[in-house]
Write a protein that holds these residues in place. Structure first.
Motif, PDB file in Angstrom:
ATOM      1  N   GLU A  15       7.963 -24.447   6.704  1.00 34.00           N
ATOM      2  CA  GLU A  15       6.844 -24.219   7.367  1.00 34.00           C
ATOM      3  C   GLU A  15       6.036 -25.432   7.827  1.00 34.00           C
ATOM      4  OE1 GLU A  15       4.142 -22.503   4.412  1.00 34.00           O
ATOM      5  OE2 GLU A  15       4.884 -20.437   4.655  1.00 34.00           O
ATOM      6  N   CYS A 192       3.027 -12.250   0.551  1.00 31.49           N
ATOM      7  CA  CYS A 192       2.948 -11.691   1.965  1.00 31.49           C
ATOM      8  C   CYS A 192       2.925 -10.086   1.583  1.00 31.49           C
ATOM      9  CB  CYS A 192       4.141 -11.743   2.803  1.00 31.49           C
ATOM     10  SG  CYS A 192       4.000 -13.498   3.677  1.00 31.49           S
ATOM     11  N   CYS A 259       2.599 -10.873   8.289  1.00 30.82           N
ATOM     12  CA  CYS A 259       2.773 -12.286   7.581  1.00 30.82           C
ATOM     13  C   CYS A 259       3.491 -13.181   8.396  1.00 30.82           C
ATOM     14  CB  CYS A 259       3.596 -12.067   6.234  1.00 30.82           C
ATOM     15  SG  CYS A 259       3.890 -13.551   5.442  1.00 30.82           S
ATOM     16  N   PRO A 260       2.850 -14.326   9.000  1.00 26.66           N
ATOM     17  CA  PRO A 260       3.516 -15.263   9.629  1.00 26.66           C
ATOM     18  C   PRO A 260       4.866 -15.737   9.237  1.00 26.66           C
ATOM     19  CG  PRO A 260       1.745 -16.388   8.765  1.00 26.66           C
ATOM     20  CD  PRO A 260       1.772 -14.855   8.330  1.00 26.66           C
ATOM     21  N   TYR A 262       7.454 -18.661   9.767  1.00 32.90           N
ATOM     22  CA  TYR A 262       7.630 -19.921  10.460  1.00 32.90           C
ATOM     23  C   TYR A 262       9.113 -20.418  10.231  1.00 32.90           C
ATOM     24  CZ  TYR A 262       2.612 -20.154  10.786  1.00 32.90           C
ATOM     25  OH  TYR A 262       1.187 -19.843  11.032  1.00 32.90           O
ATOM     26  N   VAL A 267       7.925 -19.165  15.466  1.00 32.03           N
ATOM     27  CA  VAL A 267       7.552 -18.331  14.772  1.00 32.03           C
ATOM     28  C   VAL A 267       8.181 -17.036  14.897  1.00 32.03           C
ATOM     29  CG1 VAL A 267       5.602 -17.012  14.056  1.00 32.03           C
ATOM     30  CG2 VAL A 267       5.315 -19.516  14.580  1.00 32.03           C
ATOM     31  N   HIS A 269       8.496 -13.133  15.324  1.00 35.46           N
ATOM     32  CA  HIS A 269       7.697 -11.890  15.208  1.00 35.46           C
ATOM     33  C   HIS A 269       8.417 -10.625  15.261  1.00 35.46           C
ATOM     34  CE1 HIS A 269       4.066 -14.271  16.222  1.00 35.46           C
ATOM     35  NE2 HIS A 269       4.593 -14.840  17.051  1.00 35.46           N
TER      36      HIS A 269
END
Length: 367
Positions: A15, A192, A259-260, A262, A267, A269
């Motif tokens: 992160e 998450c 929930c992101p 990283y 990032v 998706h």
């Protein structure tokens, strides 16, 4: 204690990654890390999916081989019914074991191993299925740091499987940081909440797909009998249960905010994968076919029976027509249209016995 420390380092490095810099060589081993196991060999596709495709392709080839034995215009109708039915059954089984219900991929520069400042350029892929997640890590190029960076790891939560134990084994093996980071996001203790979210969606969706598969089997049995209306109803139920499975999956995966994820400087998706869309298309196809059969049964029952090579009526009997398929295509004709039964000559002894039973008072029954 070591696992918790390694997990903390992985989370911080993924992160909040440090700036990339020139790699530092190890004196004895160059760029290699001797304490980590190398990537295991991977099969080019999911074995369960390969078995399902092989079974249905074998069935299709078998039907194509016997196709020349069907003569006349019914050959095309018969082939269309077989191909459509096998396609629907194969899709229902394949998507149940597929890991591409929710997918995502990103190219990034990220750290490679824990407690190391080495950076790599990789393509990271995430596939979420009904029974677990599949994480891929492929280097660009594959050969970096004197290693082959090509990982394909699976973590399952099906009945009888423990996701947390599989994650602990991955920590002990020393898998690359991106793989461990994504796998940690799906653990039961992750903030998450992805584990409970996708696990619940997978259980309900898989149950609906198994019910749809049973309805497909019943539809095939009923469509091979003179009960076409019920076969159409079961085909309609097949599509409805597939759509219900999609509804459960969509609702369960949208209960919590995304929930992101990283990964280095990028990032990751996720979005609906091929398994989701092909299930939607097959479910709509089954619904349309079921509705079409219901309407045809109401409006044009004779044409519907002709399409399935059946001609109904009271007192119907089965007659084999060699010009329209021999023993592969049964044709139903009413008793009124059937030819009159012809007398078969019997032996002399049998004729005398029958004559005496029918005319006991006549002195001579000889022909």
């Amino acid at each position: 204690m070591f696992k918790q420390l390694e997990y903390s380092v992985i989370t911080v490095m993924m992160e909040h990654p440090p700036l990339p810099h020139t790699s530092t060589k190890m004196a004895a081993f160059g760029h290699t890390f001797p304490f980590y196991a190398g990537p295991k060999p991977t099969f080019p596709m999911d074995t369960a999916l390969a078995v399902i495709i092989t079974i249905f392709l074998t069935a299709l080839v078998t039907f194509i081989v016997i196709l020349p034995g069907i003569r006349g215009k019914m050959r095309l109708f018969w082939l269309l019914r077989v191909v459509t039915s096998l396609f629907i059954g194969a899709v229902i089984l394949a998507v149940n074991f597929s890991s591409e219900w929710s997918v995502g991929q990103v190219s990034t520069n990220t750290s490679y191993k824990a407690f190391s400042s080495e950076w790599i350029s990789v393509d990271v892929g995430l596939q979420v299925g009904l029974g677990g997640v599949n994480i891929t890590l492929t280097g660009t190029p594959v050969q970096q740091l004197n290693e082959t960076i090509n990982y394909n790891e699976e973590f399952t939560w099906r009945l009888g499987e423990n996701y947390a134990e599989e994650y602990e084994k991955a920590l002990e093996k020393g898998l690359p940081d991106p793989v461990l980071y994504l796998a940690e996001k799906f653990t039961p203790n992750s903030p998450c909440g992805l584990h409970g979210q996708y696990r619940l969606a997978g259980h309900y969706t898989s149950a609906m797909l198994w019910v749809a598969f049973l309805c497909w089997l019943l539809a095939n049995v009923m469509l091979s009998m003179p009960v076409l209306a019920y076969g159409g109803h079961m085909l309609l139920a097949t599509g409805i249960f597939q759509l219900l499975g999609l509804l459960f999956f969509s609702m369960a995966t949208s209960l919590t905010p995304p929930c992101p994820l990283y990964l280095g400087t990028a990032v990751l998706h996720t979005h609906c994968g091929p398994a989701f869309w092909i299930t939607l298309a097959t479910g709509l196809l089954c619904v349309l076919l079921g509705l079409a059969m219901a309407v045809a049964h109401r409006m044009q029952p004779h044409r519907l029976k002709a399409f399935f090579n059946q001609s109904g009526g009271e007192g119907s009997m089965l007659e084999w027509n060699p010009e329209e398929g021999g023993f592969l295509c049964p044709r139903y004709q009413s008793t009124a249209e059937s030819p009159e039964p012809q007398d078969i000559p019997l032996s002399e002894a049998s004729s005398e016995t029958c004559c005496k039973e029918e005319h006991p008072r006549e002195p001579d029954c000889a022909p």
